[in-house]
Design a protein around this motif. Structure first.
Motif, PDB file in Angstrom:
ATOM      1  N   ASN A   1     -13.959 -11.482   7.138  1.00 47.36           N
ATOM      2  CA  ASN A   1     -13.708 -12.712   6.397  1.00 47.36           C
ATOM      3  C   ASN A   1     -13.203 -13.784   7.354  1.00 47.36           C
ATOM      4  OD1 ASN A   1     -13.102 -14.662   4.565  1.00 47.36           O
ATOM      5  ND2 ASN A   1     -11.634 -13.475   3.399  1.00 47.36           N
TER       6      ASN A   1
ATOM      7  N   ASN B   1     -14.022 -13.203  -3.819  1.00 50.16           N
ATOM      8  CA  ASN B   1     -13.860 -13.728  -2.462  1.00 50.16           C
ATOM      9  C   ASN B   1     -12.403 -14.042  -2.134  1.00 50.16           C
ATOM     10  OD1 ASN B   1     -16.613 -13.465  -2.210  1.00 50.16           O
ATOM     11  ND2 ASN B   1     -17.031 -15.597  -2.660  1.00 50.16           N
TER      12      ASN B   1
ATOM     13  N   ASP C   1     -12.245 -17.384  -9.222  1.00 51.62           N
ATOM     14  CA  ASP C   1     -13.028 -17.621  -8.012  1.00 51.62           C
ATOM     15  C   ASP C   1     -12.060 -18.130  -6.958  1.00 51.62           C
ATOM     16  OD1 ASP C   1     -14.594 -18.474  -5.913  1.00 51.62           O
ATOM     17  OD2 ASP C   1     -16.068 -19.489  -7.182  1.00 51.62           O
TER      18      ASP C   1
ATOM     19  N   LYS D   1     -16.607  -9.230  -3.498  1.00 52.88           N
ATOM     20  CA  LYS D   1     -17.132 -10.126  -2.471  1.00 52.88           C
ATOM     21  C   LYS D   1     -18.490 -10.592  -2.971  1.00 52.88           C
ATOM     22  CE  LYS D   1     -17.840 -11.859   1.716  1.00 52.88           C
ATOM     23  NZ  LYS D   1     -17.400 -13.204   1.943  1.00 52.88           N
TER      24      LYS D   1
ATOM     25  N   THR E   1     -12.195 -21.485 -11.449  1.00 47.34           N
ATOM     26  CA  THR E   1     -12.496 -21.819 -10.068  1.00 47.34           C
ATOM     27  C   THR E   1     -11.271 -22.507  -9.486  1.00 47.34           C
ATOM     28  OG1 THR E   1     -14.819 -22.099 -10.662  1.00 47.34           O
ATOM     29  CG2 THR E   1     -14.108 -23.019  -8.541  1.00 47.34           C
TER      30      THR E   1
ATOM     31  N   SER F   1     -12.616 -18.298  -3.691  1.00 46.43           N
ATOM     32  CA  SER F   1     -13.347 -18.574  -2.454  1.00 46.43           C
ATOM     33  C   SER F   1     -12.662 -19.619  -1.575  1.00 46.43           C
ATOM     34  CB  SER F   1     -14.769 -19.046  -2.772  1.00 46.43           C
ATOM     35  OG  SER F   1     -15.474 -18.046  -3.474  1.00 46.43           O
ATOM     36  N   GLU F   2     -12.014 -20.601  -2.185  1.00 48.02           N
ATOM     37  CA  GLU F   2     -11.355 -21.659  -1.417  1.00 48.02           C
ATOM     38  C   GLU F   2      -9.838 -21.501  -1.361  1.00 48.02           C
ATOM     39  OE1 GLU F   2     -12.538 -25.605  -2.553  1.00 48.02           O
ATOM     40  OE2 GLU F   2     -14.609 -24.983  -2.877  1.00 48.02           O
TER      41      GLU F   2
ATOM     42  N   GLU G   1     -21.774 -13.317  -2.369  1.00 47.93           N
ATOM     43  CA  GLU G   1     -22.486 -14.264  -1.512  1.00 47.93           C
ATOM     44  C   GLU G   1     -23.767 -14.659  -2.215  1.00 47.93           C
ATOM     45  OE1 GLU G   1     -23.097 -12.354   2.256  1.00 47.93           O
ATOM     46  OE2 GLU G   1     -20.965 -12.346   2.742  1.00 47.93           O
TER      47      GLU G   1
END
Length: 136
Positions: free
Chosen positions: A122, A80, A48, A102, A17, A50-51, A104
């Motif tokens: 996005n 993501n 990951d 992707k 992450t 995502s951020e 969610e």
């Protein structure tokens, strides 16, 4: 210094992450953490993203290290991933060896085969890097 990443193992899969940046301040520590898994039976490495907003050359080396040194060249997955990060991976030739998903609410919505289409939906604001650019 904050590690700005988290590594966990689930069987033959590593889940990494990432925080907002993967650069010279945290990439060496992540590579050192991943080096502990060299020689183990790692079949998949999931990042990951995502951020993730910025990926420097140091961060790219970590992705390459995971692909080349862990297990028997494990499958690399980015979850993501923002368009700018994808474009950086594509520009240096790594995107073709990475699976993009992707996700969610912990469910795969779609494979990000068409990142251009994904980027249109996005809302993550990202910064792209230029090759040879120094980390700040």
């Amino acid at each position: 210094m904050m590690r700005e990443f988290k590594v966990s193992q689930n069987g033959t899969t590593l889940l990494i992450t990432l925080s907002r940046n993967l650069n010279t301040t945290n990439a060496p520590a992540l590579q050192e953490e991943l080096a502990k898994f060299v020689g183990e039976d790692i079949e998949k490495v999931v990042f990951d993203a995502s951020e993730l907003l910025a990926l420097s050359s140091s961060g790219l080396r970590v992705v390459y290290f995971a692909k080349q040194r862990l297990g028997n060249k494990p499958e690399i997955v980015f979850v993501n991933c923002a368009k700018e990060i994808y474009n950086t991976l594509k520009m240096i030739g790594l995107a073709s060896t990475i699976k993009f998903l992707k996700v969610e609410n912990k469910k795969v919505v779609r494979s990000q085969e068409s990142l251009e289409e994904f980027a249109a939906t996005n809302d993550v604001v990202c910064y792209s890097m230029k090759m040879g650019q120094e980390d700040e």
